[in-house]
Design a protein around this motif. Structure first.
Motif, mmCIF file in Angstrom:
data_model
loop_
_atom_site.group_PDB
_atom_site.id
_atom_site.type_symbol
_atom_site.label_atom_id
_atom_site.label_comp_id
_atom_site.label_asym_id
_atom_site.label_seq_id
_atom_site.Cartn_x
_atom_site.Cartn_y
_atom_site.Cartn_z
ATOM 1 N N LEU A 180 0.826 -1.211 0.000
ATOM 2 C CA LEU A 180 0.000 0.000 0.000
ATOM 3 C C LEU A 180 0.861 1.262 0.000
ATOM 4 O O LEU A 180 0.611 2.190 -0.773
ATOM 5 N N LEU A 181 1.874 1.313 0.865
ATOM 6 C CA LEU A 181 2.704 2.519 0.958
ATOM 7 C C LEU A 181 3.658 2.677 -0.218
ATOM 8 O O LEU A 181 4.130 3.778 -0.487
ATOM 9 N N GLY A 182 3.934 1.591 -0.929
ATOM 10 C CA GLY A 182 4.786 1.669 -2.107
ATOM 11 C C GLY A 182 3.999 1.774 -3.399
ATOM 12 O O GLY A 182 4.568 1.755 -4.493
ATOM 13 N N SER A 183 2.693 1.919 -3.302
ATOM 14 C CA SER A 183 1.825 1.907 -4.479
ATOM 15 C C SER A 183 1.780 3.268 -5.173
ATOM 16 O O SER A 183 2.207 4.288 -4.635
ATOM 17 N N ALA A 184 1.203 3.245 -6.373
ATOM 18 C CA ALA A 184 0.993 4.483 -7.120
ATOM 19 C C ALA A 184 -0.009 5.377 -6.394
ATOM 20 O O ALA A 184 0.074 6.606 -6.480
ATOM 21 N N ALA A 185 -0.943 4.776 -5.652
ATOM 22 C CA ALA A 185 -1.922 5.559 -4.894
ATOM 23 C C ALA A 185 -1.221 6.417 -3.835
ATOM 24 O O ALA A 185 -1.618 7.560 -3.581
ATOM 25 N N MET A 186 -0.169 5.890 -3.218
ATOM 26 C CA MET A 186 0.580 6.670 -2.225
ATOM 27 C C MET A 186 1.308 7.822 -2.904
ATOM 28 O O MET A 186 1.360 8.932 -2.357
ATOM 29 N N SER A 187 1.847 7.589 -4.080
ATOM 30 C CA SER A 187 2.497 8.678 -4.831
ATOM 31 C C SER A 187 1.490 9.762 -5.171
ATOM 32 O O SER A 187 1.786 10.950 -5.050
ATOM 33 N N ARG A 188 0.281 9.353 -5.574
ATOM 34 C CA ARG A 188 -0.767 10.336 -5.872
ATOM 35 C C ARG A 188 -1.162 11.111 -4.617
ATOM 36 O O ARG A 188 -1.400 12.315 -4.672
ATOM 37 N N LEU A 189 -1.231 10.412 -3.492
ATOM 38 C CA LEU A 189 -1.566 11.085 -2.233
ATOM 39 C C LEU A 189 -0.534 12.143 -1.905
ATOM 40 O O LEU A 189 -0.886 13.271 -1.537
ATOM 41 N N MET A 190 0.734 11.803 -2.031
ATOM 42 C CA MET A 190 1.787 12.766 -1.716
ATOM 43 C C MET A 190 1.692 13.988 -2.631
ATOM 44 O O MET A 190 1.846 15.120 -2.180
ATOM 45 N N ASP A 191 1.424 13.763 -3.918
ATOM 46 C CA ASP A 191 1.256 14.879 -4.847
ATOM 47 C C ASP A 191 0.042 15.723 -4.475
ATOM 48 O O ASP A 191 0.092 16.955 -4.492
ATOM 49 N N GLU A 192 -1.059 15.047 -4.125
ATOM 50 C CA GLU A 192 -2.277 15.759 -3.763
ATOM 51 C C GLU A 192 -2.091 16.582 -2.486
ATOM 52 O O GLU A 192 -2.545 17.720 -2.398
ATOM 53 N N LEU A 193 -1.418 16.015 -1.498
ATOM 54 C CA LEU A 193 -1.171 16.750 -0.260
ATOM 55 C C LEU A 193 -0.307 17.977 -0.516
ATOM 56 O O LEU A 193 -0.532 19.041 0.068
ATOM 57 N N ALA A 194 0.693 17.830 -1.384
ATOM 58 C CA ALA A 194 1.577 18.957 -1.695
ATOM 59 C C ALA A 194 0.828 20.058 -2.444
ATOM 60 O O ALA A 194 1.065 21.250 -2.209
ATOM 61 N N GLN A 195 -0.099 19.679 -3.330
ATOM 62 C CA GLN A 195 -0.817 20.675 -4.126
ATOM 63 C C GLN A 195 -2.022 21.255 -3.400
ATOM 64 O O GLN A 195 -2.238 22.461 -3.398
ATOM 65 N N ARG A 196 -2.812 20.387 -2.772
ATOM 66 C CA ARG A 196 -4.045 20.843 -2.138
ATOM 67 C C ARG A 196 -3.779 21.614 -0.858
ATOM 68 O O ARG A 196 -4.455 22.583 -0.543
ATOM 69 N N TYR A 197 -2.802 21.175 -0.096
ATOM 70 C CA TYR A 197 -2.530 21.779 1.209
ATOM 71 C C TYR A 197 -1.186 22.494 1.193
ATOM 72 O O TYR A 197 -0.331 22.252 2.028
ATOM 73 N N ASP A 198 -1.020 23.406 0.233
ATOM 74 C CA ASP A 198 0.259 24.096 0.106
ATOM 75 C C ASP A 198 0.511 25.080 1.252
ATOM 76 O O ASP A 198 1.618 25.549 1.437
ATOM 77 N N ASP A 199 -0.521 25.380 2.044
ATOM 78 C CA ASP A 199 -0.346 26.275 3.183
ATOM 79 C C ASP A 199 -0.007 25.521 4.464
ATOM 80 O O ASP A 199 0.095 26.117 5.526
ATOM 81 N N ARG A 200 0.175 24.205 4.372
ATOM 82 C CA ARG A 200 0.420 23.391 5.563
ATOM 83 C C ARG A 200 1.765 22.692 5.508
ATOM 84 O O ARG A 200 2.251 22.340 4.446
ATOM 85 N N ILE A 201 2.295 22.471 6.676
ATOM 86 C CA ILE A 201 3.460 21.603 6.815
ATOM 87 C C ILE A 201 2.909 20.201 6.999
ATOM 88 O O ILE A 201 2.050 19.968 7.852
#
Length: 193
Positions: free
Chosen positions: A90-111
């Protein structure tokens, strides 16, 4: 945030760092419990671990439906969720890569803080390290083996390491003799006036 071995205090330090960052003037913080084998953030914050990261990775549950508030202003949690039989996949999946991209883009005001599993207990930590800007290592005094910490630094890459938290150090009598001036300073600053 990771450690070389289990029991070094990584999750506790990650939770406290999240709270400290959220209490900053301009900072918002999102803490993600990526330790799908032995999650701890729900216990530390007194939350239910019924939904979380595993639901996003398996069923594509939208992120806003999975976030919870621990009662600390400007801090959000994405808990690990129900245990799965294949956390490394699960953590090595493409879904995890998408999550990381989404978190970086959607929550750009957060650490965004990731509480990842210890590297000697789970192989997915090295994969997660490739998706982040930096890694903080937690090393517990008297528990962490030097060769494990060195292997961890080499696996992650020394350029990714932001710093090391040396946890649970106990001072000896020699330390008090050498650095005893602290007691003097404490009395000076906090003594009766």
């Amino acid at each position: 945030m990771t450690s070389a071995s289990p029991g070094e205090g990584k999750s506790f330090i990650c939770a406290n760092l999240g709270i400290s960052l959220a209490q900053g003037v301009d900072n918002y913080c999102l803490l993600v419990d990526c330790d799908l084998r032995k999650p701890m953030q729900h216990t530390l914050f007194g939350q239910s671990n019924t939904v979380g990261l595993s639901d996003y990775l398996r069923h594509r549950t939208p992120i806003p439906d999975l976030l919870c508030s621990p009662g600390v202003e400007k801090l959000s949690l994405l808990l690990a969720g129900p245990r799965s039989i294949n956390p490394a996949e699960l953590l090595g999946s493409a879904a995890m890569s998408r999550l990381m991209d989404e978190l970086a883009q959607r929550y750009d005001d957060r650490i965004v803080l990731l509480d990842s599993p210890p590297i000697h207990a789970a192989s997915e930590t090295a994969v997660l390290a490739q998706h982040v800007d930096g890694v903080v290592l937690v090393v517990r005094s008297g528990l962490a083996r030097r060769e494990y910490v060195k292997a961890l630094a080499e696996t992650i890459g020394r350029d990714k390491i932001l710093g090391i938290v040396f946890n649970a150090y106990r001072a000896t009598m020699l330390d008090y003799r050498v650095f005893g001036y602290y007691e003097y300073q404490k009395d000076y600053y906090y003594g009766e006036q």
